[in-house]
Write a protein that holds these residues in place. Structure first.
Motif, short mmCIF file in Angstrom:
data_model
loop_
_atom_site.label_atom_id
_atom_site.label_comp_id
_atom_site.label_asym_id
_atom_site.label_seq_id
_atom_site.Cartn_x
_atom_site.Cartn_y
_atom_site.Cartn_z
N THR A 10 5.00 -11.46 -24.22
CA THR A 10 4.75 -10.07 -23.83
C THR A 10 5.71 -9.66 -22.72
O THR A 10 6.28 -8.57 -22.77
CB THR A 10 3.29 -9.89 -23.37
N LYS A 13 9.09 -9.06 -24.19
CA LYS A 13 9.14 -7.83 -24.97
C LYS A 13 9.21 -6.60 -24.08
O LYS A 13 9.72 -5.57 -24.49
CB LYS A 13 7.93 -7.73 -25.90
N ARG A 14 8.71 -6.68 -22.87
CA ARG A 14 8.69 -5.53 -21.97
C ARG A 14 10.02 -5.27 -21.30
O ARG A 14 10.20 -4.24 -20.69
CB ARG A 14 7.61 -5.73 -20.89
N ARG A 15 10.96 -6.16 -21.42
CA ARG A 15 12.26 -5.97 -20.79
C ARG A 15 13.01 -4.87 -21.54
O ARG A 15 13.04 -4.84 -22.76
CB ARG A 15 13.06 -7.27 -20.79
N THR A 16 13.63 -4.00 -20.79
CA THR A 16 14.39 -2.92 -21.40
C THR A 16 15.73 -3.43 -21.90
O THR A 16 16.19 -4.52 -21.50
CB THR A 16 14.64 -1.79 -20.38
#
Length: 189
Positions: A10, A13-16
């Motif tokens: 998670t 996945k949150r990394r831009t």
């Protein structure tokens, strides 16, 4: 194969895309500094950055573009470092202040080794053109910021190149050796 927890997945996945781009550039600096433009692999860069190799190519297009962007990031970091230096006094004092700021980058061995790899890869027209452009920008900025004449600028750049070689050779690790002291611009230490 290592497994990741749901929390790690998670968080990843949150990394831009911009954060991943910075991660890839940081990994590229290390890989290209070590293996050069032709020896480094996008697979190793991707592994170091913790992403897939196809995603590296989606972010940068080609290995050469990634190399150019990594070199560009290091050159920009040098210029940004110099821009933060308060400059006062005659050209000699201003150059000395910029030199001290550059000296602090000797510990950023991979970044400076990458620039040397860039110079060594200048048989490539794109690499050479970018190197010419950056050296022109750095030269013009220092000349304007310091008021130094061409002889002073030549000495400043010569000493900077010597420090880059010192960093590449790990001269700080053997700073008691006469050659290392000379390369680190502290011959009497």
């Amino acid at each position: 194969m290592t497994s990741t927890t749901t929390g790690e997945q998670t968080a990843r996945k949150r990394r831009t895309a911009e954060e991943r781009r910075r991660d890839v550039l940081a990994a590229a600096v290390i890989e290209f500094a070590t293996y050069g433009l032709h020896g480094a692999s996008t697979e190793a860069i991707a592994a170091r950055a913790g992403i897939s190799q196809p995603y590296v190519l989606r972010l940068f297009g080609t290995k050469k573009r990634l190399f150019l962007d990594a070199c560009d990031a290091v050159a920009q970091e040098i210029l940004d470092t110099w821009r933060r230096v308060p400059l006062a006094g005659p050209p000699e004092a201003r150059l000395a202040a910029l030199g001290e700021a550059f000296f602090t980058m000797v510990s950023q061995r991979d970044a400076l080794r990458l620039l040397l790899q860039g110079f060594a890869s200048s048989e490539d027209d794109d690499v050479r053109a970018q190197s010419h452009a950056w050296m022109g920008r750095l030269h013009a900025w220092i000349r304007e910021a310091t008021g130094a004449d061409e002889a002073q600028l030549q000495m400043f750049f010569a000493q900077g190149m010597l420090l880059m070689v010192a960093a590449s050779l790990g001269a700080e690790e053997v700073a008691d050796a006469a050659w290392a002291r000379t390369f680190l611009l502290h011959p009497e230490s």
